[in-house]
Design an enzyme around this catalytic site. Sequence first.
Site, mmCIF file in Angstrom:
data_model
loop_
_atom_site.group_PDB
_atom_site.id
_atom_site.type_symbol
_atom_site.label_atom_id
_atom_site.label_comp_id
_atom_site.label_asym_id
_atom_site.label_seq_id
_atom_site.Cartn_x
_atom_site.Cartn_y
_atom_site.Cartn_z
ATOM 1 N N LYS A 144 0.826 -1.218 0.000
ATOM 2 C CA LYS A 144 0.000 0.000 0.000
ATOM 3 C C LYS A 144 0.859 1.266 0.000
ATOM 4 C CE LYS A 144 -2.165 -1.217 3.748
ATOM 5 N NZ LYS A 144 -1.550 -2.550 3.916
ATOM 6 N N ARG A 192 -14.131 -9.115 -14.643
ATOM 7 C CA ARG A 192 -13.433 -8.593 -15.815
ATOM 8 C C ARG A 192 -14.242 -7.518 -16.543
ATOM 9 N NH1 ARG A 192 -10.770 -13.384 -19.240
ATOM 10 N NH2 ARG A 192 -9.834 -11.522 -20.188
#
Length: 314
Positions: free
Chosen positions: A162, A246
Amino acid sequence: MAVKSVTVKELAAALHLRNMTPWIDLGEIRLYRSSINRPAFQLAGFFEFFDKERLQITGEAENQYMSRLSSEERTQRYDRLFALQFPAIISARGIQPHPEVYSAARKYHIPILSSGDETGKVIVDTVAWLSEQMAPMETKHGVLMDVFGEGVLITGNTGIGKSETAIELIKRGQRLVADDLVEIYKTNEFTLMGNAPDLTRHFVELRGIGVVDIKSLYGVESVKTQQKIDMIVNLEQWDANTHYDRLGLEETYETILGVKVVRYNVPVRSGRNLSIIIETAAVNNRQKKMGYNAAEELVSRVRTVVRQNNIEES
């Protein structure tokens, strides 16, 4: 959840209010409500539904009405109002309160504050500041960034990358709000604001390097004090057995303090440029809020082609 409060002294300092009753210590009086009241009805004698925890604000209307009464009538009405023991009263427009107001304030130990601003502005500024200070708060582990104006909360397990992703985003012109711990406030039914604890503001921890000061390294334009949270990007380790969306037709949400925030689960593996993915997600999220959904547009085109082909074949 603990009840949050602020002192009248903090309010006076934030809004530049003058204490007209210096014998009263403003630091000893606390406010527990963000709403306010204009006591016009109470000064006229109607006291039902009065919330004594609310701050009172008076303006020209209250002043003109009370000026038409005799001193004896003003004494009675102010005494009845102040006897309810509300926390404080603000006189707007720089209006000098009547002498009877000071007598009641001294008798019931209630401070009088003064503002030179018009009444409407005093009300808006007071409610806004109190609402921010008393907003429900939750702390989350993650990184909060301003990416092209979108507030992106980056979450994920420890060591997923992160902070490293945040550094790359900063180098690409985005701005850091908070690293590691993000304080999230619910300012209204639909809005979450995030910032960093004072102790860690502008700092980022990089494993193997240590703590770095983003403001000193990259300049003041690379950091921001607070940011509205528009979306969550959750980083997770790539799993070949997991099905990843997707198309993006169905959005996933995470609820924070009762507010639903759209969340994208982004798989992490070698070769994926997370900073570009997050920038693209931020711009795409903004585009959706403006009414355009690329996934829906693609599906619409496919359906059109299928329909046309079926017609031609028939």
